[in-house]
Motif scaffolding. Structure first.
Motif, PDB file in Angstrom:
ATOM      1  N   ALA A 198       0.246  -1.014   0.031  1.00  0.00           N
ATOM      2  CA  ALA A 198       0.310   0.384   0.252  1.00  0.00           C
ATOM      3  C   ALA A 198       1.274   1.665   0.005  1.00  0.00           C
ATOM      4  CB  ALA A 198      -0.830   0.043   1.203  1.00  0.00           C
ATOM      5  N   ARG A 199       0.170   2.526  -0.884  1.00  0.00           N
ATOM      6  CA  ARG A 199       1.438   3.779  -1.057  1.00  0.00           C
ATOM      7  C   ARG A 199      -0.278   4.531   0.796  1.00  0.00           C
ATOM      8  NH1 ARG A 199       0.766   8.723  -3.150  1.00  0.00           N
ATOM      9  NH2 ARG A 199      -0.744   8.289  -4.368  1.00  0.00           N
ATOM     10  N   ASN A 200       1.276   5.208   1.983  1.00  0.00           N
ATOM     11  CA  ASN A 200       0.088   6.116   2.559  1.00  0.00           C
ATOM     12  C   ASN A 200       0.155   6.645   1.998  1.00  0.00           C
ATOM     13  OD1 ASN A 200       0.040   8.108   4.823  1.00  0.00           O
ATOM     14  ND2 ASN A 200       0.676   6.007   5.982  1.00  0.00           N
ATOM     15  N   ALA A 201      -1.405   7.380   2.547  1.00  0.00           N
ATOM     16  CA  ALA A 201      -1.215   9.411   1.327  1.00  0.00           C
ATOM     17  C   ALA A 201      -0.394  10.444   1.983  1.00  0.00           C
ATOM     18  CB  ALA A 201      -2.881   9.423   2.443  1.00  0.00           C
ATOM     19  N   MET A 202       0.173   9.976   2.604  1.00  0.00           N
ATOM     20  CA  MET A 202       1.468  11.000   2.622  1.00  0.00           C
ATOM     21  C   MET A 202       2.634  11.129   2.254  1.00  0.00           C
ATOM     22  SD  MET A 202       0.805  11.446   7.029  1.00  0.00           S
ATOM     23  CE  MET A 202       1.925  13.070   7.224  1.00  0.00           C
ATOM     24  N   TRP A 203       2.848   9.660   1.894  1.00  0.00           N
ATOM     25  CA  TRP A 203       3.587   9.601   0.378  1.00  0.00           C
ATOM     26  C   TRP A 203       3.942   9.659  -0.706  1.00  0.00           C
ATOM     27  CZ3 TRP A 203       4.454   3.009   2.298  1.00  0.00           C
ATOM     28  CH2 TRP A 203       4.648   3.366   3.684  1.00  0.00           C
ATOM     29  N   PRO A 204       5.013  10.133  -1.880  1.00  0.00           N
ATOM     30  CA  PRO A 204       5.197  10.317  -3.152  1.00  0.00           C
ATOM     31  C   PRO A 204       4.846   9.584  -3.883  1.00  0.00           C
ATOM     32  CG  PRO A 204       7.265  10.099  -1.580  1.00  0.00           C
ATOM     33  CD  PRO A 204       6.270  10.030  -0.566  1.00  0.00           C
ATOM     34  N   GLU A 205       4.205   9.849  -4.766  1.00  0.00           N
ATOM     35  CA  GLU A 205       4.156   8.318  -6.129  1.00  0.00           C
ATOM     36  C   GLU A 205       5.054   7.510  -5.325  1.00  0.00           C
ATOM     37  OE1 GLU A 205       1.011   8.591  -7.745  1.00  0.00           O
ATOM     38  OE2 GLU A 205       0.166  10.170  -7.109  1.00  0.00           O
ATOM     39  N   ARG A 206       4.524   6.398  -6.462  1.00  0.00           N
ATOM     40  CA  ARG A 206       5.399   4.539  -6.540  1.00  0.00           C
ATOM     41  C   ARG A 206       6.012   4.696  -5.308  1.00  0.00           C
ATOM     42  NH1 ARG A 206       9.656   5.958 -10.182  1.00  0.00           N
ATOM     43  NH2 ARG A 206       9.636   7.901  -9.039  1.00  0.00           N
ATOM     44  N   ARG A 207       6.212   5.417  -3.168  1.00  0.00           N
ATOM     45  CA  ARG A 207       5.951   4.711  -3.071  1.00  0.00           C
ATOM     46  C   ARG A 207       5.594   3.614  -2.069  1.00  0.00           C
ATOM     47  NH1 ARG A 207       9.638   8.525   1.831  1.00  0.00           N
ATOM     48  NH2 ARG A 207      10.368   8.534  -0.039  1.00  0.00           N
ATOM     49  N   VAL A 208       5.347   2.533  -2.229  1.00  0.00           N
ATOM     50  CA  VAL A 208       4.573   1.173  -1.458  1.00  0.00           C
ATOM     51  C   VAL A 208       5.595   0.624  -0.313  1.00  0.00           C
ATOM     52  CG1 VAL A 208       2.875   1.331  -3.487  1.00  0.00           C
ATOM     53  CG2 VAL A 208       5.573  -0.057  -2.938  1.00  0.00           C
ATOM     54  N   SER A 209       4.339  -0.195   0.643  1.00  0.00           N
ATOM     55  CA  SER A 209       4.883  -0.783   2.012  1.00  0.00           C
ATOM     56  C   SER A 209       3.703  -1.579   2.366  1.00  0.00           C
ATOM     57  CB  SER A 209       5.919  -0.232   3.145  1.00  0.00           C
ATOM     58  OG  SER A 209       6.751  -1.289   4.186  1.00  0.00           O
TER      59      SER A 209
END
Ligand SMILES: [Zn+2]
Length: 346
Positions: free
Chosen positions: A224-235
């Motif tokens: 998932a990508r946290n809403a506060m993270w930039p595009e494409r960053r997932v964990s």
């Protein structure tokens, strides 16, 4: 069910998803997590021995780690300035934590870190290293934080620095008594604080957080990508354990809240201190037990998707996604599911 079993009824994908026997034999799962290493005995019995503590501080061979703003001085050798991408720098050669003597150490909260096998005693001090000391340390020494230094330091050094940063953060934010509001003072060789007014003693606090890789029946993993993270960053998903809640309950609650997926069979795989400022990350694997339809909590999660191993490899290769840095337990849990080292980190 016994999720460790790889019986005849399980698919190849299921077996591939299990940890290797070497990882299982480590007792919790993941081995050699960057910040879970250490080799200095904490000398807990000495924390009340004031004569021993005074003698150790008077010994010029005693080594002191000075921490300021979560950073400690580190010597970068082999031309590696540590300016890399926050964790891939291990290839640049081992780096070392830089100590000063008790005489050189600045004023500040002092705490006993421990004693090594050779009898050398280590302390930490929360404070600023005097400006005039830096030139003597050499041009290749500069202050860095654990995200950067963690993968680069030896077991001894990373254990000392993680311990020192954690205590520095705690002392820095617990200067007053939660009972009466009066000032508190360090006690127990810096491992507790005592109220000057009512004498109550307060111990370092931790915020336990769960972090979990959820798989579906086809052994795809949920990223998932946290809403506060930039595009494409997932964990993988993560969240704090709430009061009155078990770690396993927190795994199920967080996965459901963030993605709408019901998860069960939570299985502990390892932990890592993450003193930024005072978390302990508890790693888990879990399985989706109901619908695989993802409904993200838009406030916290911008997007979430299931990835097969092939899809993950392709997404990293194309630059469509980027994984957390190797210093994180998240990266290591994803790798343990994938079955091989992965690049494409933030
Ligand atoms: Zn008080």
């Amino acid at each position: 069910m016994d999720v460790r079993g790889a019986g005849p009824g399980q698919s190849q994908a299921d077996r591939h998803g299990e940890l290797s026997s070497a990882e299982q034999s480590a007792g919790g799962g993941l081995r050699n997590l960057a910040l879970s290493r250490g080799e200095v005995d904490r000398s807990t019995a000495r924390r009340t021995d004031t004569a021993w503590l005074a003698a150790a501080w008077a010994d010029p061979d005693t080594r002191v780690v000075v921490v300021e703003d979560g950073q400690a001085p580190v010597r970068f050798r082999d031309g590696d300035t540590g300016d890399g991408d926050g964790g891939r720098g291990a290839a640049g050669g081992a780096q070392e934590l830089v100590f000063v003597s008790p005489e050189q150490a600045p004023d500040g909260v002092r705490f006993l870190l421990g004693t090594d096998a050779g009898g050398v005693v280590y302390f930490g001090v929360a404070g600023s290293l005097p400006e005039d000391l830096w030139p003597g340390l050499g041009p290749d020494v500069r202050p860095v934080g654990l995200r950067q230094a963690g993968p680069l330091l030896s077991d001894r050094d990373v254990g000392l620095m993680t311990h020192a940063v954690a205590l520095t953060n705690w002392h820095g934010s617990h200067g007053h008594c939660p009972r009466c509001g009066a000032v508190t003072e360090p006690a127990l060789a810096g491992h507790s604080r005592r109220c000057v007014n009512d004498g109550s003693e307060h111990f370092p606090r931790l915020d336990p957080a769960v972090i979990m890789l959820v798989t579906d029946p086809g052994d795809r993993c949920l990223l998932a990508r946290n809403a506060m993270w930039p595009e494409r960053r997932v964990s993988i998903l993560a969240g704090f354990v709430e009061p009155g809640e078990s770690a396993e309950q927190a795994v199920a609650r967080e996965v459901l809240e963030e993605t709408g997926i019901e998860a069960g069979d939570a299985r502990y795989v390892g932990s890592q201190p993450w003193p930024m400022p005072h978390s302990l990350m508890l790693g888990f694997r879990a399985r989706a037990t109901g619908s695989l339809e993802i409904k993200v909590d838009a406030e916290e999660i911008a997007e979430a998707n299931w990835f097969s191993r092939d899809e993950l490899r392709a997404a990293i290769a194309s630059g469509a996604i980027r994984l957390p840095p190797p210093v994180s337990i998240a990266h290591r849990i994803i790798e343990s599911w994938y079955g091989a080292p992965l690049g494409g980190a933030w």
